[in-house]
Design a protein around this motif. Sequence first.
Motif, mmCIF file in Angstrom:
data_model
loop_
_atom_site.group_PDB
_atom_site.id
_atom_site.type_symbol
_atom_site.label_atom_id
_atom_site.label_comp_id
_atom_site.label_asym_id
_atom_site.label_seq_id
_atom_site.Cartn_x
_atom_site.Cartn_y
_atom_site.Cartn_z
ATOM 1 N N LEU A 194 0.822 -1.209 0.000
ATOM 2 C CA LEU A 194 0.000 0.000 0.000
ATOM 3 C C LEU A 194 0.857 1.261 0.000
ATOM 4 N N GLN A 195 1.922 1.253 0.794
ATOM 5 C CA GLN A 195 2.803 2.420 0.824
ATOM 6 C C GLN A 195 3.465 2.643 -0.531
ATOM 7 N N ARG A 200 4.515 5.953 -4.752
ATOM 8 C CA ARG A 200 5.189 5.878 -6.051
ATOM 9 C C ARG A 200 4.226 5.847 -7.227
ATOM 10 N N GLY A 201 2.955 5.607 -6.952
ATOM 11 C CA GLY A 201 1.976 5.526 -8.016
ATOM 12 C C GLY A 201 1.759 4.096 -8.486
ATOM 13 N N VAL A 202 0.847 3.930 -9.420
ATOM 14 C CA VAL A 202 0.494 2.603 -9.942
ATOM 15 C C VAL A 202 0.557 2.630 -11.463
ATOM 16 N N SER A 203 0.817 1.488 -12.052
ATOM 17 C CA SER A 203 0.824 1.388 -13.516
ATOM 18 C C SER A 203 0.245 0.041 -13.932
ATOM 19 N N HIS A 204 -0.419 0.042 -15.063
ATOM 20 C CA HIS A 204 -1.086 -1.160 -15.563
ATOM 21 C C HIS A 204 -0.070 -2.271 -15.819
ATOM 22 N N GLY A 205 -0.379 -3.467 -15.326
ATOM 23 C CA GLY A 205 0.492 -4.618 -15.547
ATOM 24 C C GLY A 205 1.609 -4.783 -14.545
ATOM 25 N N GLU A 206 1.692 -3.885 -13.574
ATOM 26 C CA GLU A 206 2.763 -3.957 -12.574
ATOM 27 C C GLU A 206 2.566 -5.167 -11.658
ATOM 28 N N MET A 207 3.642 -5.914 -11.404
ATOM 29 C CA MET A 207 3.563 -7.069 -10.522
ATOM 30 C C MET A 207 3.288 -6.637 -9.086
ATOM 31 N N ALA A 208 2.513 -7.462 -8.378
ATOM 32 C CA ALA A 208 2.236 -7.215 -6.965
ATOM 33 C C ALA A 208 2.765 -8.403 -6.165
ATOM 34 N N ILE A 209 4.038 -8.327 -5.795
ATOM 35 C CA ILE A 209 4.688 -9.410 -5.059
ATOM 36 C C ILE A 209 4.830 -9.008 -3.597
ATOM 37 N N ARG A 210 4.406 -9.910 -2.726
ATOM 38 C CA ARG A 210 4.487 -9.644 -1.288
ATOM 39 C C ARG A 210 5.835 -10.093 -0.735
ATOM 40 N N GLN A 211 6.202 -9.492 0.373
ATOM 41 C CA GLN A 211 7.458 -9.847 1.033
ATOM 42 C C GLN A 211 7.443 -11.302 1.489
ATOM 43 N N LYS A 270 -7.349 2.356 8.738
ATOM 44 C CA LYS A 270 -6.721 3.425 9.516
ATOM 45 C C LYS A 270 -5.265 3.673 9.127
ATOM 46 N N TYR A 271 -4.772 2.952 8.121
ATOM 47 C CA TYR A 271 -3.392 3.149 7.687
ATOM 48 C C TYR A 271 -3.243 4.564 7.125
ATOM 49 N N PRO A 272 -2.347 5.388 7.677
ATOM 50 C CA PRO A 272 -2.267 6.816 7.310
ATOM 51 C C PRO A 272 -2.078 7.090 5.825
ATOM 52 N N PHE A 273 -1.326 6.246 5.121
ATOM 53 C CA PHE A 273 -1.047 6.510 3.706
ATOM 54 C C PHE A 273 -2.306 6.453 2.836
ATOM 55 N N LEU A 274 -3.370 5.821 3.327
ATOM 56 C CA LEU A 274 -4.599 5.722 2.549
ATOM 57 C C LEU A 274 -5.503 6.934 2.727
ATOM 58 N N SER A 275 -5.184 7.792 3.685
ATOM 59 C CA SER A 275 -6.000 8.977 3.947
ATOM 60 C C SER A 275 -5.504 10.157 3.123
ATOM 61 N N PHE A 276 -6.416 11.025 2.773
ATOM 62 C CA PHE A 276 -6.092 12.270 2.086
ATOM 63 C C PHE A 276 -6.516 13.399 3.016
ATOM 64 N N LYS A 277 -5.513 13.916 3.754
ATOM 65 C CA LYS A 277 -5.788 14.874 4.830
ATOM 66 C C LYS A 277 -6.738 14.203 5.824
#
Length: 395
Positions: A194-195, A200-211, A270-277
């Motif tokens: 999420l961070q 950094r933004g999102v782009s179509h086709g970008e891999m979503a690999i978890r740690q 409640k994760y802060p990065f998901l809030s806009f102000k």
Amino acid sequence: MGGGRRSSDHLPEELADDGVISSQSSSDRHPDDSPLSYSPEITAAIAAAAAEEEVCDNPPRRKTYNELLEFYSDPPARKGTLRETKDLILRHKPGDWIEEVGGTTAGDYEVSDCTTLLLIGPRGSGKSTLINRITRVFEDDQSTPDRAQVSHNLSATLGTCFLQEYMIPRKSKSLCIYDTRSLSSKPSDNVELLQCWMTRGVSHGEMAIRQSDDIMTRNTIKSMVRQGVFSPCKKRVVNFVILVVNGVTILESIHAKDNGYVDILLETFKYPFLSFKDNKPALVITHGDELSISQRARVRLYLGDLLGIPPLQQIFDIADTKDEDTELAIVGMLRYCIEHADRNLPFNQNYLLQGQRIFHSMMEMLQGYDTILEVTVIILCIILLLLRGLVNFIQ
């Protein structure tokens, strides 16, 4: 999660006959309470059951619950706004709803060419189904083929492993929605992804690999990539977030007093990065067509209490049905998200910060051994071509 858990002791037990959801069909569950109808007899039964509960000692809660029941039982009062709101969304351009406050003008804000909404949610919450439902609403064709692939058997697939961009409608240049990989049961995995998407933004086709993904999972995802390192897809800044949850699973958690699913939702929300102000994500409840009206109202009220948001204004019940109520919920949700995206656009950044963003983008492209290898091969090929051309020139 200290302070985050809520047991059913905190819930309004309005219905004496709700019971635990079984594996029976939806028609067996509530034969006298259809998902989109509400008779006076049922209203009286609910009121009588609720009168015996402690929730009656909480007037604000009782008022909100009654408002939710009225919302579901009187749809004709809202249907006149469907076409108007739909046209408003189709005409909207990013920045149209900027509020010029504090002496600012529209030129003081960093307006992108497309409003980008990010869908997040646990596995099976219905994100892909929601994409398909939204598409059909804005293309005025309920028979439109699915755009997003929906998993029939969650245990047989990894689910969505690549970010997928969907323009709404297809030919639009102003609004897109991103389908993402499902939230993990491990909070650290969610925080990392999420961070990354929010900063950094999102782009179509970008891999979503978890740690926490094992080697086999990582290799499986990488093997499905069909494009080179230099993707033509544009990086988009996320303008607002939509959290999608399964209403049936929420109700099951309430009855079973199992807070695992709910805790993931609460921590993510409640994760802060998901809030806009001061603006937190919008919440969409799916699978309402498998619940009765009273159950849908109960889930909505519970989530409003849990997350501290107004159930009627920030929580949207979008069932997987082909009717006008579903269309109303969809256009209402999108209007809410677009308005808040415009209200919270960032101010224009100076050239130094823009240079920093470009630098981070370049570093991101060079991350990973596979990427470096591809770049090295490309550079060597270019050098060989230049040398060959030089030899031919000399000869």
